[in-house]
Motif scaffolding. Structure first.
Motif, PDB file in Angstrom:
ATOM      1  N   GLU A  46      36.277   2.259 -20.808  1.00 49.25           N
ATOM      2  CA  GLU A  46      37.086   1.100 -20.422  1.00 49.25           C
ATOM      3  C   GLU A  46      38.449   1.502 -19.867  1.00 49.25           C
ATOM      4  OE1 GLU A  46      35.283  -2.339 -23.336  1.00 49.25           O
ATOM      5  OE2 GLU A  46      36.926  -1.106 -24.074  1.00 49.25           O
ATOM      6  N   THR A  47      38.965   2.643 -20.274  1.00 45.15           N
ATOM      7  CA  THR A  47      40.267   3.076 -19.751  1.00 45.15           C
ATOM      8  C   THR A  47      40.134   3.967 -18.517  1.00 45.15           C
ATOM      9  OG1 THR A  47      40.316   4.976 -21.254  1.00 45.15           O
ATOM     10  CG2 THR A  47      41.372   2.941 -22.014  1.00 45.15           C
ATOM     11  N   ASP A  48      38.924   4.246 -18.098  1.00 41.84           N
ATOM     12  CA  ASP A  48      38.677   5.057 -16.902  1.00 41.84           C
ATOM     13  C   ASP A  48      38.708   4.143 -15.682  1.00 41.84           C
ATOM     14  OD1 ASP A  48      37.662   6.600 -14.816  1.00 41.84           O
ATOM     15  OD2 ASP A  48      36.174   7.594 -16.082  1.00 41.84           O
ATOM     16  N   ASP A  49      39.812   4.172 -14.953  1.00 37.02           N
ATOM     17  CA  ASP A  49      39.985   3.270 -13.812  1.00 37.02           C
ATOM     18  C   ASP A  49      38.975   3.511 -12.696  1.00 37.02           C
ATOM     19  OD1 ASP A  49      42.128   2.032 -15.048  1.00 37.02           O
ATOM     20  OD2 ASP A  49      43.613   3.366 -14.120  1.00 37.02           O
ATOM     21  N   ARG A  50      38.558   4.760 -12.542  1.00 39.02           N
ATOM     22  CA  ARG A  50      37.630   5.080 -11.450  1.00 39.02           C
ATOM     23  C   ARG A  50      36.179   4.794 -11.800  1.00 39.02           C
ATOM     24  NH1 ARG A  50      37.703  10.820  -8.837  1.00 39.02           N
ATOM     25  NH2 ARG A  50      36.651  11.035 -10.803  1.00 39.02           N
ATOM     26  N   LEU A  51      35.715   5.319 -12.926  1.00 39.17           N
ATOM     27  CA  LEU A  51      34.297   5.211 -13.265  1.00 39.17           C
ATOM     28  C   LEU A  51      33.977   4.070 -14.229  1.00 39.17           C
ATOM     29  CD1 LEU A  51      33.382   8.993 -13.603  1.00 39.17           C
ATOM     30  CD2 LEU A  51      32.917   7.454 -11.694  1.00 39.17           C
ATOM     31  N   GLY A  52      34.979   3.543 -14.911  1.00 39.23           N
ATOM     32  CA  GLY A  52      34.748   2.462 -15.862  1.00 39.23           C
ATOM     33  C   GLY A  52      34.046   1.257 -15.256  1.00 39.23           C
ATOM     34  N   PRO A  53      34.522   0.750 -14.119  1.00 37.60           N
ATOM     35  CA  PRO A  53      33.839  -0.398 -13.499  1.00 37.60           C
ATOM     36  C   PRO A  53      32.405  -0.075 -13.072  1.00 37.60           C
ATOM     37  CG  PRO A  53      36.064  -0.188 -12.639  1.00 37.60           C
ATOM     38  CD  PRO A  53      35.801   1.044 -13.460  1.00 37.60           C
ATOM     39  N   VAL A  54      32.162   1.160 -12.639  1.00 36.62           N
ATOM     40  CA  VAL A  54      30.800   1.579 -12.265  1.00 36.62           C
ATOM     41  C   VAL A  54      29.883   1.499 -13.481  1.00 36.62           C
ATOM     42  CG1 VAL A  54      29.411   3.550 -11.495  1.00 36.62           C
ATOM     43  CG2 VAL A  54      31.613   3.074 -10.395  1.00 36.62           C
ATOM     44  N   VAL A  55      30.377   1.988 -14.622  1.00 40.23           N
ATOM     45  CA  VAL A  55      29.580   1.968 -15.843  1.00 40.23           C
ATOM     46  C   VAL A  55      29.335   0.531 -16.300  1.00 40.23           C
ATOM     47  CG1 VAL A  55      29.531   2.606 -18.286  1.00 40.23           C
ATOM     48  CG2 VAL A  55      30.311   4.248 -16.586  1.00 40.23           C
ATOM     49  N   ALA A  56      30.364  -0.302 -16.276  1.00 43.44           N
ATOM     50  CA  ALA A  56      30.214  -1.695 -16.718  1.00 43.44           C
ATOM     51  C   ALA A  56      29.143  -2.413 -15.896  1.00 43.44           C
ATOM     52  CB  ALA A  56      31.552  -2.426 -16.626  1.00 43.44           C
TER      53      ALA A  56
END
Length: 150
Positions: free
Chosen positions: A47-57
């Motif tokens: 959730e705090t990963d700005d780059r990959l967090g949205p990809v994972v979500a």
């Protein structure tokens, strides 16, 4: 899981997924990642990963939807091979999903005391009982200071 709960914050979903990424060792020595209760740590890191967090979500939403299409019980109700089929079926669409999860999971997994013990390492940080440091040669420090002045 409630309708408002995201897959990333669903402990059962995440435990099943983490066990798929790092399954238990065949000899029983290495624990599966899902059994170590790492889901909250991994979720917070993602959730705090700005780059990959949205990809994972987005990817986990796709996994949840694909699993629900196979079984009304969702991802947790699927067998291991069915879970893998769901992930592989999304491979071309969400190619970065497993990489992004593994990126955060490996750090938490290989710091866990049970994993360290299984690897033959002490289940503690390397310090204060850690590495011995050789005495420093003062002449080398003087040489570095002379070079820094040039």
């Amino acid at each position: 899981m409630t309708d408002t709960q995201t897959p990333l914050r669903d402990p059962s979903f995440m435990q099943a997924l983490l066990d798929l990424v790092i399954p238990p060792g065949r000899d029983g020595r290495m624990p599966g990642a899902g059994s170590l209760r790492l889901e909250a740590t991994v979720a917070a890191d993602i959730e705090t990963d700005d780059r990959l967090g949205p990809v994972v979500a987005r990817g986990l939403e796709s996994v949840r939807d694909a699993a629900l299409a196979r079984n009304p019980g969702g991802f947790v109700a699927l067998s291991g091979s069915e879970r893998l089929a769901v992930i592989n079926g999304l491979g071309s669409k969400d190619g970065m999903l497993m990489f992004a999860i593994a990126r955060h999971l490996y750090t938490a997994y290989y710091q866990h005391p049970r994993v360290l013990e299984a690897l033959g390492e002490p289940a503690r940080p390397p310090f204060p009982e850690g590495f011995e440091v050789e005495p420093t040669d003062p002449r080398l420090l003087e040489l570095l200071q002379v070079r820094a002045r040039r």
